[in-house]
Scaffold this active site. Structure first.
Site, mmCIF file in Angstrom:
data_model
loop_
_atom_site.group_PDB
_atom_site.id
_atom_site.type_symbol
_atom_site.label_atom_id
_atom_site.label_comp_id
_atom_site.label_asym_id
_atom_site.label_seq_id
_atom_site.Cartn_x
_atom_site.Cartn_y
_atom_site.Cartn_z
ATOM 1 N N ASP A 111 5.129 0.503 11.909
ATOM 2 C CA ASP A 111 3.939 0.084 11.654
ATOM 3 C C ASP A 111 4.289 -0.910 11.849
ATOM 4 O O ASP A 111 2.651 -2.219 11.493
ATOM 5 C CB ASP A 111 3.663 0.027 9.974
ATOM 6 N N ARG A 124 -8.202 -0.602 5.326
ATOM 7 C CA ARG A 124 -7.264 0.021 4.265
ATOM 8 C C ARG A 124 -6.223 -0.338 3.631
ATOM 9 O O ARG A 124 -5.802 0.701 3.001
ATOM 10 C CB ARG A 124 -7.830 1.168 5.564
ATOM 11 N N CYS A 133 -5.388 11.894 12.512
ATOM 12 C CA CYS A 133 -5.768 11.226 12.726
ATOM 13 C C CYS A 133 -5.218 10.305 14.409
ATOM 14 O O CYS A 133 -4.812 10.773 15.299
ATOM 15 C CB CYS A 133 -5.570 9.557 12.282
ATOM 16 N N ARG A 183 -0.245 14.331 12.517
ATOM 17 C CA ARG A 183 0.237 14.501 11.360
ATOM 18 C C ARG A 183 -0.076 15.599 10.572
ATOM 19 O O ARG A 183 -0.821 15.547 9.962
ATOM 20 C CB ARG A 183 -0.401 13.168 10.646
ATOM 21 N N LYS A 235 0.894 -1.306 0.452
ATOM 22 C CA LYS A 235 -0.114 0.196 -0.021
ATOM 23 C C LYS A 235 0.879 0.659 0.029
ATOM 24 O O LYS A 235 0.529 2.310 -0.638
ATOM 25 C CB LYS A 235 -0.761 -0.038 1.281
ATOM 26 N N ASN A 236 1.911 1.692 0.945
ATOM 27 C CA ASN A 236 2.919 2.491 1.473
ATOM 28 C C ASN A 236 3.320 2.378 -0.218
ATOM 29 O O ASN A 236 4.106 4.175 0.244
ATOM 30 C CB ASN A 236 3.587 2.621 2.457
HETATM 31 C C1 EPZ Z 1 4.260 7.516 6.105
HETATM 32 O O1 EPZ Z 1 3.279 8.102 6.890
HETATM 33 C C2 EPZ Z 1 3.097 5.799 6.027
HETATM 34 N N1 EPZ Z 1 1.657 6.238 5.469
HETATM 35 C C3 EPZ Z 1 2.963 5.229 7.237
HETATM 36 O O2 EPZ Z 1 2.078 4.589 7.667
HETATM 37 C C4 EPZ Z 1 4.080 5.126 8.943
HETATM 38 O O3 EPZ Z 1 3.372 5.144 9.635
HETATM 39 C C5 EPZ Z 1 4.762 6.593 8.412
HETATM 40 O O4 EPZ Z 1 5.434 6.831 7.249
HETATM 41 C C6 EPZ Z 1 6.951 6.382 9.098
HETATM 42 O O5 EPZ Z 1 6.565 5.199 8.807
HETATM 43 C C7 EPZ Z 1 2.358 6.114 4.162
HETATM 44 O O6 EPZ Z 1 3.375 5.770 3.423
HETATM 45 C C8 EPZ Z 1 0.721 6.491 3.202
HETATM 46 P P1 EPZ Z 1 5.885 10.373 8.482
HETATM 47 P P2 EPZ Z 1 3.557 9.495 6.815
HETATM 48 O O7 EPZ Z 1 5.571 11.728 7.116
HETATM 49 O O8 EPZ Z 1 4.468 9.792 5.485
HETATM 50 C C9 EPZ Z 1 6.209 14.249 11.610
HETATM 51 C C10 EPZ Z 1 0.584 2.347 7.921
HETATM 52 O O9 EPZ Z 1 -0.237 2.410 8.699
HETATM 53 N N2 EPZ Z 1 5.954 14.790 10.446
HETATM 54 O O10 EPZ Z 1 7.635 9.912 7.983
HETATM 55 O O11 EPZ Z 1 2.829 10.583 6.942
HETATM 56 C C11 EPZ Z 1 5.369 12.771 11.317
HETATM 57 O O12 EPZ Z 1 3.959 13.554 12.888
HETATM 58 C C12 EPZ Z 1 0.391 4.346 8.184
HETATM 59 O O13 EPZ Z 1 0.479 1.940 6.568
HETATM 60 C C13 EPZ Z 1 5.141 15.959 10.859
HETATM 61 O O14 EPZ Z 1 6.248 16.547 11.696
HETATM 62 O O15 EPZ Z 1 4.795 9.426 8.393
HETATM 63 C C14 EPZ Z 1 4.981 11.255 12.303
HETATM 64 O O16 EPZ Z 1 5.193 12.485 14.244
HETATM 65 C C15 EPZ Z 1 0.143 4.761 9.451
HETATM 66 N N3 EPZ Z 1 5.724 17.520 9.192
HETATM 67 C C16 EPZ Z 1 6.549 10.889 11.679
HETATM 68 O O17 EPZ Z 1 6.902 12.929 11.203
HETATM 69 C C17 EPZ Z 1 5.677 16.505 8.562
HETATM 70 O O18 EPZ Z 1 5.670 17.596 7.643
HETATM 71 C C18 EPZ Z 1 6.214 10.490 10.935
HETATM 72 O O19 EPZ Z 1 5.124 10.942 9.627
HETATM 73 C C19 EPZ Z 1 5.433 15.010 7.987
HETATM 74 C C20 EPZ Z 1 5.845 14.120 9.407
#
Ligand code: EPZ
Length: 420
Positions: free
Chosen positions: A306, A398, A118, A123, A22-23
């Site tokens: 995850d 999902r 969420c 996020r 998915k990701n």
């Molecule tokens: C991706 O989400 C994945 N989703 C998530 O999988 C996964 O948990 C996550 O990466 C971490 O590996 C998809 O790829 C669709 P991040 P993403 O930006 O990109 C903070 C699942 O279960 N952050 O790496 O949203 C954020 O709040 C899902 O399949 C900021 O502060 O994750 C978090 O604490 C859940 N500012 C941390 O970074 C930003 O602009 C990691 O978020 C962006 C992120």
């Protein structure tokens, strides 16, 4: 609304084929907006998040054809009819924001609902916007909609305060048609980043360093189409591996990449689970009693956040005290409350969870609060004594395609029923 009814299952046995990730699929589908040529994306299961993303792309005017049986999608963004997303679900699915990079790179404009937070955290998308601003885009936010504009993006050097997966992906895509070179420092290195970079190179982008903490993209003038098969889902694979561990089972996983699962394999090996690479894929079985673990989630190549919920389920039945530290999201222990209803002994203190192993879990009525929490409840329900009902399984659907069918084929006692 539907629910899963699950009864105690002794040892999952058999072979399961892991679906496409998915990701990896979601950013690659968004990236198809970059080119006016048709792109064929293979090995994409019809998950609800995939359907949402395709609805969004159609909303911009892209032609989309999806052969769900073959799990093959054709996307042709020849010319878009609008650069504004009105798709009502766009603010519900985080990944919807991944169309921002492609749109401002190709058209210099995008008007999108801000993706909501969420259960697992607020996020924000500040790092995505930091990258776009560094490249010359302006953003205005009102009424929950973000309006991005630029004459032409220019390459820049961008330092990510956190190696955000989504921000790395969005900035990579924005840089593909920008003028000059973009360097992303402290970039995310997840396998899904590499898969996106491979797709982008196939359509003509100039990208190096993906999979390391420094990614370099040199803008090009035009792009082509391609056919690309997405990588297997390492988190679905890890979830089934924990299924074998928690039920004392013995399973074979097909369509897996061992190199994407190193942290999960290492931690399972610490708690007496054997994992062997065989020609078919990975053979996973438990040898001896479950041992407790110390676990800390980190960006790749660290232990994946995850997989945290699934390991918490496993640790509730280990012989001793385990500790889990969640460093990536600020609120990703919601599943602990549901596990406690099944008899788990878990104490949460901000980013740390202390789990005392118990003799057994007992079936109860619980509900999925997010995708991976729901998967963790399925795993606990298989091991628990008696019957468990898991509500709100749309969260699980999902990211797990036909998970009940796949588990039943391994001997699990799991039924899908209407929630009355
Ligand atoms: C991706 O989400 C994945 N989703 C998530 O999988 C996964 O948990 C996550 O990466 C971490 O590996 C998809 O790829 C669709 P991040 P993403 O930006 O990109 C903070 C699942 O279960 N952050 O790496 O949203 C954020 O709040 C899902 O399949 C900021 O502060 O994750 C978090 O604490 C859940 N500012 C941390 O970074 C930003 O602009 C990691 O978020 C962006 C992120």
């Amino acid at each position: 609304m539907e629910k899963f009814v699950i009864r105690h299952t002794d040892s999952l046995q058999g072979t399961v084929r892991i679906s496409g990730a998915k990701n990896a699929a979601l950013p690659i589908l968004a990236a198809c907006l970059l080119t006016s040529e048709p792109c064929y994306i293979e090995n994409v299961p019809p998950l609800t998040d995939v359907i949402y993303m395709l609805e969004m792309l159609k909303g911009f005017g892209a032609e989309v054809a999806y052969d769900k049986e073959k799990e093959s999608i054709c996307i042709h963004a020849k010319e878009l009819t609008t650069l504004e997303s009105s798709y009502e679900k766009a603010d519900k699915m985080r990944a919807s924001f991944l169309v921002a990079g492609p749109l401002i790179s190709r058209y210099g404009q995008a008007k999108l609902p801000l993706p909501g937070g969420c259960q697992i955290g607020s996020r924000p998308v500040d790092l995505h916007l930091k990258g776009f601003h560094c490249m010359g885009a302006k953003s205005r936010q009102e009424h929950g909609v973000i309006d991005l504009t630029t004459k032409k993006l220019k390459g820049a050097t961008i330092y990510l305060d956190f190696p955000s997966v989504g921000a790395t992906e969005n900035i990579m895509m924005a840089a593909v048609l920008a003028k000059g070179k973009t360097i992303i420092e402290n970039a995310a290195a997840e396998p899904e980043i590499i898969d996106l970079a491979e797709f982008l190179r196939e359509i003509g982008a100039d990208i190096q360093g993906d999979g390391t903490d420094t990614v370099e993209i040199t803008g090009v003038k035009e792009l082509e189409g391609t056919t690309h098969s997405v990588i297997p889902d390492r988190i679905e694979a890890g979830t089934f591996m924990v299924g074998a561990a928690i039920t004392g089972g013995d399973i074979v996983l097909e369509n897996v990449r061992e190199e994407h699962l190193k942290p999960v394999i290492a931690k399972l090996a610490e708690c007496n689970v054997k994992i062997e690479a065989i020609p078919q894929g990975l053979h996973v079985y438990r040898k001896g009693k479950l041992q407790p673990l110390q676990l800390k989630t980190m960006p790749f190549p660290g232990f994946p956040t995850d997989m945290q919920a699934q390991f918490m389920s496993l640790m509730t039945l280990a012989k001793g005290t385990s500790m889990i530290t969640e460093t990536v999201f600020e609120n990703r222990f919601i599943h602990a409350g549901e596990l406690q209803r099944m008899g788990a002994d878990i104490r949460i203190d901000s980013r740390n969870a202390v789990i005392e192993g118990v003799e057994e879990l007992t079936g109860s009525k619980v509900r999925a609060t997010d995708l991976r929490a729901g998967a963790a409840l399925i795993l606990s329900a298989l091991a628990a004594k008696g019957e468990t009902e898991i509500g709100e399984i749309h969260h699980i659907e999902r990211g797990y395609y036909k998970i009940d069918e796949k588990l039943r084929a391994l001997g699990a006692d799991i039924e899908r029923k209407e929630e009355v």
